[in-house]
Write an enzyme that holds these catalytic residues in place. Structure first.
Site, PDB file in Angstrom:
ATOM      1  N   ASP A 223       0.548  -1.268  -0.099  1.00 56.71           N
ATOM      2  CA  ASP A 223      -0.160   0.175  -0.296  1.00 56.71           C
ATOM      3  C   ASP A 223       1.087   1.516  -0.485  1.00 56.71           C
ATOM      4  OD1 ASP A 223      -1.703   2.181   0.027  1.00 56.71           O
ATOM      5  OD2 ASP A 223      -3.412   0.902   1.654  1.00 56.71           O
TER       6      ASP A 223
HETATM    7  C1  BGC Z   1      -5.273   3.332   0.231  1.00 58.72           C
HETATM    8  C2  BGC Z   1      -5.135   2.377  -0.874  1.00 58.72           C
HETATM    9  C3  BGC Z   1      -4.849   3.120  -2.446  1.00 58.72           C
HETATM   10  C4  BGC Z   1      -3.438   3.927  -1.887  1.00 58.72           C
HETATM   11  C5  BGC Z   1      -2.948   4.451  -3.614  1.00 58.72           C
HETATM   12  C6  BGC Z   1      -3.794   3.846   0.086  1.00 58.72           C
HETATM   13  O1  BGC Z   1      -3.643   5.111   1.271  1.00 58.72           O
HETATM   14  O2  BGC Z   1      -5.303   2.491   0.921  1.00 58.72           O
HETATM   15  O3  BGC Z   1      -6.510   1.381  -0.873  1.00 58.72           O
HETATM   16  O4  BGC Z   1      -4.830   2.316  -3.576  1.00 58.72           O
HETATM   17  O5  BGC Z   1      -3.477   4.941  -1.444  1.00 58.72           O
HETATM   18  O6  BGC Z   1      -3.821   5.489  -3.667  1.00 58.72           O
END
Ligand code: BGC
Length: 813
Positions: A223
């Site tokens: 993530d």
């Molecule tokens: C989220 C993800 C997301 C990523 C990119 C993170 O903060 O948990 O679901 O894909 O950011 O934006």
């Protein structure tokens, strides 16, 4: 060796080159390697649309219904079609990897990303997720199953340590990911959280069961910002650190390999996976991407409209719906969400749709020339919205929108551009950039007390016609990227506008390191008093043949980065529904939320319809349902309690860093059954516009462990119109040697029949439905002996019960 295999390419790379591939080149791109014909791979959020690389309101996206609305479809073919739409959007935007679906569960109704997850149930989540993955990947884009695993709430999400047993992980939280891998998903995203003391980006669960037992051969991506150290994640089965170019890998990882602290074989495995992904999405020169038709045709809008209608769940109906225009002369349309529907939830899932069909516009369009439509707006707290083309003009060009400027330390302009919204991630910054400024000429439609706001971190100021309303330093108090870069807190101040003459609003934010990239400028018009608004709604409802009241959550209720604190509707919405329903028995209440809300008036409404976050065709799909062009086809993907206080599992707040999943296997309907409590509406509930009689069930008396069996359920459509029914099967095993849910969901089939006709639903019960995870044997076990089976319309509405006996014990895995 053939060059075109990942190993062929791998052999041509030095250690440094391989390691370079393992960290993003930018926020949304992986690194390329020209020497082997590898281009950068582009990733994008997800899941309700494909935003593309830029967070830019001018680059609009097709906006699908959010995940809880897809969970309500119980229609894998339609979900697959919608996945195809995401793939088409990906191609249109030059995106290779869509960061969807989210496969976490509705463990607590308070979960901030509830709207982004399909269901409380692992089986329904797994099936819906697998369908979306098939839809995306069949058209050449990659899907990403996220967030692996037990990332089911938002409070302290970067650090929370979820404590959960191996059995519960296997049977509940890992189960949807296992189905995603079976569906062939190309990426899995490791979450920010820890599980049982280890952060997910370095967790042994990445190796087993994901890579080993399940045979996942794709890429595990972190993530965004979840990678915090060099060695542990490198030794674990994490492959790609995002975003980049800064990361704990790079030169530190090269050194760790040289020193023997990380085996080179681990780096090879990661690079091999990345190359395999590159091959799959056509990022290696000999390979070409399969092209799919570009979206946004009439077909796209029709599909989205169909999906918005099909996901609607009719919770109650006293013969009020569908409304027949021929019987109406006046309809009252009431509530803030009639004109400002919540089409999507907040956070990284957000996209900029080119437009959203509002319920009021769609109802008017349907009734034009035949029925008078009276609209009564009702105030809501948190009504401030970013300045946009509807209300503002660019002070320089006069065009609708705002002016975005970047200034140096002396206030000289380095960059200026016209934008359509005052929710901005600042553009590429020129050297010497010191301040971001957003200014606009606001056209106030009302006189009175206006509330203005500026969102972001660091030193910010806001002036209206030269008067300073805000000026101060607002330090960043969180690391959460969804808050820092997407949804920062907004500081507000009010002022009187005594005429409707345009006012010049100027907001500035100084650019200092670590203060995030977002700047937001908001304005809220004077709000009518709640009491007056309710009184106006009552007058309109009394004089109308039918009243449609739109209620729902606000932008602040349901968003990434926060959990909810309560489930009650904000402001005067409960009073509003009660007052309107009291004067008009033909009151339809439409709830516009991504997750559960308390509806203390639910028995008073003539009809009660859930619309979820329905995407860009929100109003069009709803109007089809309200006026009977389509049946509300959805069923609840999650149990809704009457009150938050009744819900058996709610806690999302860690204690000393730990969040104990003490309820074990018993979440969702299983928890309600175990507590012996009746919710307001069970998982699986939903009415449609016809009625059904369950006439006969044919079920085998015996089953073989490891083999699927089928129940044949004959139904009769006893109503006056054609319809769709979702036949559900639940299992129980009262004499089990191990702890079991009171009853759990094992399968469903949806059928259609004309009025008066019978139809047979064939519900397949797959082998995984009866097995349990044995911690002692570290294997799946199917117990021999009798299992109760229940066929019904929901987890709480059995129509038939029977028994199947499994003939022998089976151990697998
Ligand atoms: C989220 C993800 C997301 C990523 C990119 C993170 O903060 O948990 O679901 O894909 O950011 O934006």
């Amino acid at each position: 060796m053939d060059d075109r295999t990942p190993d062929g390419y791998l052999g041509k790379l030095t250690l440094e080159q391989k390691v370079r591939l393992l960290t993003g080149a930018t926020t949304w791109r992986t690194a390329g390697e020209a020497g082997i014909g590898l281009r950068e791979i582009v990733l994008s959020d997800g899941p309700a649309g494909v935003r593309g690389e830029a967070w830019d309101e001018r680059r609009t996206s097709v906006l699908l219904p959010s995940a809880s609305a897809l969970g309500a479809l119980w229609d894998e073919a339609l979900v697959e079609e919608l996945g195809g739409l995401l793939a088409a959007e990906a191609v249109r935007k030059g995106v290779d990897v869509v960061l969807a679906p989210t496969l976490n569960l509705h463990r607590s109704p308070l979960g901030g990303r509830h709207f982004e997850c399909f269901s409380e149930d692992p089986e329904l989540t797994g099936r819906t997720g697998a369908a979306l993955i098939r839809g995306i990947q069949a058209r050449g884009a990659a899907a990403t199953a996220k967030h692996y695993v037990a990332n089911d709430s938002e409070t302290d999400r970067l650090t929370v340590d979820v404590r959960v047993s191996e059995r519960v992980l296997r049977e509940v939280y890992l189960a949807p990911f296992e189905q995603a891998v079976e569906a062939g998903v190309w990426l899995v995203m490791a979450g920010y959280n820890s599980v049982n003391g280890t952060t997910m980006t370095a967790h042994p669960l990445l190796a087993e069961p994901l890579a080993g037992e399940w045979g996942f051969d794709g890429v595990v991506v972190s993530d965004w910002g979840a990678l915090r150290s060099t060695e542990e994640p490198a030794r674990a089965a994490l492959d790609l650190a995002m975003p980049g170019p800064q990361s704990p890998w790079g030169a530190l990882l090269v050194q760790a390999v040289r020193d023997g602290r990380v085996p080179e074989a681990a780096v090879d495995d990661k690079a091999r996976r990345l190359l395999r992904l590159a091959g799959r999405v056509g990022a290696l020169t000999p390979y070409r991407r399969r092209l799919v038709p570009v979206g946004r045709s009439q077909g796209t809008r029709t599909l989205l409209r169909r999906a918005a209608a099909a996901g609607c769940v009719l919770l109650g109906n006293r013969g009020v719906l569908p409304l027949d225009p021929a019987e109406l002369s006046t309809v009252a349309v009431i509530g803030a969400h009639a004109t400002s529907p919540r089409a999507q939830g907040g956070g990284s899932a957000g996209v900029f749709p080119s437009g959203v069909v509002t319920p009021l516009a769609a109802v008017r369009a349907r009734l034009r020339g035949r029925v008078r439509v009276v609209h009564v707006p009702v105030p809501l707290p948190d009504a401030a919205a970013p300045l946009d083309t509807d209300r503002c003009d660019d002070p320089r060009s006069g065009a609708p929108g705002v002016l975005l400027r970047v200034l140096d330390a002396q206030g000289r302009e380095l960059h200026a551009e016209h934008r359509l919204s005052a929710r901005q991630l600042e553009p590429e910054l020129p050297p010497g950039a010191h301040t971001v400024e957003i200014s606009a000429l606001l056209r106030p439609r009302q006189r009175g007390t206006w509330t203005f706001g500026v969102g972001g971190f660091g030193r910010m100021s806001l002036t209206v016609d030269g008067r300073t309303l805000l000026d101060g330093v607002f330090p960043r108090e969180t690391d959460d990227p969804a808050v820092v870069h997407v949804n920062p807190p907004v500081r507000e101040a009010s002022t009187e506008l005594s005429s409707k003459r345009p006012v010049h609003v100027v907001a500035r934010r100084e650019l200092v390191e670590d203060s995030g990239r977002a700047t937001v400028v908001t304005a809220a018009p004077p709000q009518p008093g709640a009491r007056d608004a309710v009184a106006a709604a009552v007058r309109a409802a009394r004089e109308a043949d039918a009243a449609i009241v739109f209620v729902g959550t606000t932008e602040h209720d349901e968003t990434e980065g926060h959990d909810r604190r309560e489930l009650s509707l904000a402001g005067c919405q409960d009073d509003l529904v009660r007052a309107v329903a009291a004067v008009n028995p033909r009151t339809v209440v439409v709830v516009n939320s991504g997750g559960p809300v308390e509806m203390p008036w639910r028995e008073e409404a003539g009809a009660l319809l859930l619309a979820w976050f329905p995407g860009q065709e929100a109003g069009a799909g709803l109007a089809d349902v309200l006026f009977g062009l389509r049946e509300p086809g959805g069923r609840l993907p999650t149990t809704w309690g009457a009150r938050l206080a009744d819900a058996p599992v709610t806690r999302t707040r860690p204690v000393e860093g730990g969040l104990d999943y003490a309820e074990g296997l018993h979440i969702g309907h299983r928890a309600w059954l175990r507590a012996g409590r009746a919710p307001a509406y069970w998982f699986g509930h939903g009415l449609g516009y016809t009625t059904w009689e369950y006439e006969e069930v044919e079920a085998p008396a015996k089953a073989t462990a490891g083999e699927a069996f089928t129940l044949r359920v004959r139904l009769r459509n006893t109503g006056a119109r054609a319809g769709r029914e979702v036949v559900q099967v639940y299992a129980a095993r009262p004499e089990s040697a191990v702890e079991r849910p009171v009853r759990w969901f094992v399968g469903y089939a949806a059928v259609r029949a004309e009025a008066g006709r019978t139809v047979t639903a064939e519900v397949e019960v797959v082998p995984r439905a009866l097995r349990h995870w044995s911690q002692e044997e570290r294997a799946w076990v199917t117990e021999p002996g009798p299992y109760r089976l229940m066929v019904g319309r929901s987890a709480g509405d059995p129509r038939w019960e029977g028994e199947v006996t499994v003939e022998r014990r089976e151990v697998t895995g």
